[in-house]
Design an enzyme around this catalytic site. Structure first.
Site, PDB file in Angstrom:
ATOM      1  N   PHE A  16       0.826  -1.211   0.000  1.00 44.94           N
ATOM      2  CA  PHE A  16       0.000   0.000   0.000  1.00 44.94           C
ATOM      3  C   PHE A  16       0.865   1.270   0.000  1.00 44.94           C
ATOM      4  O   PHE A  16       2.023   1.237   0.362  1.00 44.94           O
ATOM      5  CB  PHE A  16      -0.952  -0.007   1.193  1.00 44.94           C
ATOM      6  CG  PHE A  16      -0.266  -0.009   2.542  1.00 44.94           C
ATOM      7  CD1 PHE A  16       0.281   1.159   3.056  1.00 44.94           C
ATOM      8  CD2 PHE A  16      -0.170  -1.172   3.297  1.00 44.94           C
ATOM      9  CE1 PHE A  16       0.897   1.178   4.294  1.00 44.94           C
ATOM     10  CE2 PHE A  16       0.444  -1.168   4.544  1.00 44.94           C
ATOM     11  CZ  PHE A  16       0.987   0.008   5.042  1.00 44.94           C
ATOM     12  N   SER A 239       8.058   4.519   8.136  1.00 40.70           N
ATOM     13  CA  SER A 239       7.989   3.313   7.312  1.00 40.70           C
ATOM     14  C   SER A 239       6.776   2.491   7.706  1.00 40.70           C
ATOM     15  O   SER A 239       6.187   2.681   8.771  1.00 40.70           O
ATOM     16  CB  SER A 239       9.246   2.479   7.502  1.00 40.70           C
ATOM     17  OG  SER A 239       9.212   1.885   8.788  1.00 40.70           O
ATOM     18  N   LYS A 240       6.441   1.574   6.816  1.00 35.06           N
ATOM     19  CA  LYS A 240       5.283   0.724   7.079  1.00 35.06           C
ATOM     20  C   LYS A 240       5.513  -0.067   8.350  1.00 35.06           C
ATOM     21  O   LYS A 240       4.604  -0.298   9.133  1.00 35.06           O
ATOM     22  CB  LYS A 240       5.060  -0.218   5.893  1.00 35.06           C
ATOM     23  CG  LYS A 240       4.681   0.562   4.648  1.00 35.06           C
ATOM     24  CD  LYS A 240       4.469  -0.321   3.455  1.00 35.06           C
ATOM     25  CE  LYS A 240       4.257   0.563   2.228  1.00 35.06           C
ATOM     26  NZ  LYS A 240       4.160  -0.140   0.982  1.00 35.06           N
ATOM     27  N   ARG A 241       6.753  -0.486   8.554  1.00 35.03           N
ATOM     28  CA  ARG A 241       7.065  -1.285   9.734  1.00 35.03           C
ATOM     29  C   ARG A 241       6.804  -0.490  11.015  1.00 35.03           C
ATOM     30  O   ARG A 241       6.461  -1.030  12.042  1.00 35.03           O
ATOM     31  CB  ARG A 241       8.523  -1.740   9.686  1.00 35.03           C
ATOM     32  CG  ARG A 241       8.649  -3.245   9.862  1.00 35.03           C
ATOM     33  CD  ARG A 241      10.073  -3.707   9.652  1.00 35.03           C
ATOM     34  NE  ARG A 241      10.618  -3.200   8.399  1.00 35.03           N
ATOM     35  CZ  ARG A 241      11.824  -2.672   8.275  1.00 35.03           C
ATOM     36  NH1 ARG A 241      12.616  -2.566   9.303  1.00 35.03           N
ATOM     37  NH2 ARG A 241      12.263  -2.243   7.101  1.00 35.03           N
ATOM     38  N   GLY A 243       4.501   1.614  11.473  1.00 35.38           N
ATOM     39  CA  GLY A 243       3.102   2.009  11.631  1.00 35.38           C
ATOM     40  C   GLY A 243       2.602   3.073  10.665  1.00 35.38           C
ATOM     41  O   GLY A 243       1.534   3.622  10.885  1.00 35.38           O
TER      42      GLY A 243
END
Ligand code: GLU
Length: 469
Positions: A16, A239-241, A243
């Protein structure tokens, strides 16, 4: 800038989009719109292993939500393999590309060898002397020409680099797909991209791209490297990691696209004034590459909510009414448009995003159960004993029963009169009446709220509170 401005958004369909990718898209769109140029969407799907189903549709949905519609595209790199092969052919012919004869294990050995010698690993130090003709089954490598460069980046300034950063990178992998390094250069040339606007992770590779441009006999585009977006603490890249949310989650929560755009534009850019709220037209007019900052931009969701609230406050009520239609509490379905409009006009000033509507307006549509904590935990009211509170509510109820007509100004007069009669402060008396009539810790103006609730409901609720004290 001129009509020849072509910018592109070139995401890889690997998951996403979050604020980082979306901001890149926005900057590229703004630069194109402002110049009357073209904004192109290119899906960089050459890494087949990392491809995620639905990611491409997701990218389109995000762009559509924010109205950043491409003038051209989407183009898919996976459908342009023939083009990359043609360019590869040009390089082979010019003696600037060669078949990589080594197995991954052998390359790994070179790497370890360099490490042991405490030297940076450079593939070109192992360039084979007589490479076999390329058969498409081995990787095709660029034959670089190591040299100094001074590269101008619109944001980062002049970047001076030496020959040690130039290496023989892979152009086409053994699976027949081009690498990002090769494909994007080819596409940017083919699509006549004037401004390459992208994240900082590609900055170190600019000299290699320039080397490739020279080998192809082409001029480089204008490089625009946007700074990282940092997390709220400012100590890490968002970053996606960590959150970072899918951009569409904000749509689900009822954020306005124009507020999201305003928020994204301000991540690393300002117009040099104190202005914070911008319409899209203003951004198109005022955006400028030379005001993009070099340092990382902090991501702060509270700022997004604040901006969204500001955009909501500027909206006409009927326009807002249309937009919030899916967000009313379930209980609102028994109420007509006129009533809901009144409720909305009362909460417009404090609404930050539409998903807050049920919480902010629930009591307009149903009698909420008496919540004793609202009094027992209230800073002032908790000091009063029950009989005192009862008396205050009784007096209030009697006064409100007498009223013929329940309009806010008349109600305000009555409420003010009650302050006189009881000798209480608004923070006590009005809080108590607010709690009794709404069962909420906060509400819009008390008199206005009571007018919308109506006399019957207010009296009923006062009665219930009295019973429960
Ligand atoms: N496909 C690259 C990415 O998603 C795009 C980089 C670029 O804009 O050139 O990171």
């Amino acid at each position: 800038m001129s009509k020849n401005v072509h910018t592109r958004f070139a995401p890889s369909p690997t998951g996403f989009l979050h604020a980082g990718g979306m901001r890149t898209a926005l900057f590229a769109w703004l630069v194109a719109k402002q110049a009357g140029g073209q904004f192109i969407l290119r899906i960089e799907d050459t890494d087949q292993k990392r491809k995620v189903d639905g990611a491409e549709q997701h990218i389109r949905d995000c762009l559509e939500w924010l109205n950043l519609n491409p003038d051209e595209g989407p183009f898919f790199q996976s459908e342009r393999l023939e083009l990359y092969r043609q360019y590869a052919g040009r390089l082979i012919e010019a003696g600037r590309a060669y078949s990589d004869p080594y197995s991954p294990q052998e390359v790994q050995k070179f790497r370890e060898q360099a490490q042991a010698e405490k030297k940076p690993f450079l593939y070109r130090n192992h360039r084979p002397e007589n490479p076999p003709a390329w058969d498409g089954k081995t990787p095709l490598r660029f034959k670089s020409e190591p040299k100094d460069y001074t590269t101008h980046d619109e944001v980062m300034g002049e970047l001076k680099t030496g020959p040690e950063v130039i290496d023989d990178f892979i152009l086409i992998k053994s699976d027949g797909f081009p690498t990002y390094n090769f494909a994007h250069v080819v596409d940017d040339l083919e699509m006549k991209i004037s401004h390459v606007i992208r994240g900082q992770e590609f900055l170190a590779s600019l000299p290699n791209y320039r080397n490739l441009h020279e080998a192809l006999g082409e001029n480089p585009p204008t490089f625009v490297t946007v700074p990282h977006i940092l997390n709220e603490q400012g100590n890490k890249k968002l970053s996606k990691r960590d959150g970072a949310k899918d951009i569409l989650e904000y749509r689900e929560q009822g954020y306005l696209p124009e507020a999201m755009i305003n928020f994204l534009a301000a991540l690393g850019w300002n117009d040099g004034t104190e202005q914070e709220v911008f319409t899209i037209d203003e951004l198109i007019k005022k955006f400028s590459l030379n005001r993009i900052q070099k340092s990382g931009a902090h991501f702060d969701e509270r700022r997004l909510s604040w901006l969204n609230g500001a955009h909501i406050r500027h909206m006409k009520l009927d326009e807002l009414y249309k937009k919030v239609s899916g967000f009313w509490p379930k209980t609102a379905e028994n109420y007509d448009e006129e009533y809901k409009n009144k409720v909305l006009s009362l909460v417009q000033q404090r609404l930050k995003f539409f998903a807050e509507l049920p919480e902010l307006t629930g009591f307009f549509f149903e009698d909420l159960p008496v919540n004793p904590k609202l009094i027992s935990e209230h800073k002032q009211l908790k000091k009063y004993d029950k009989s005192q509170l009862k008396e205050l509510l009784e007096i209030t109820k009697t006064e409100l029963e007498k009223l013929a007509g329940f309009k806010a100004d008349k109600l305000q007069e009555t409420l003010n009169g009650l302050l006189q009669t009881t000798g209480e402060k608004p923070a006590v008396l009005f809080s108590l009446i607010r709690i009794a009539t709404t069962q909420a810790a906060s509400s819009p103006g008390l008199a206005e709220t009571m007018e919308v609730l109506g006399q019957k409901t207010c009296l009923n609720r006062l009665g219930k509170q009295l019973q429960d004290l």
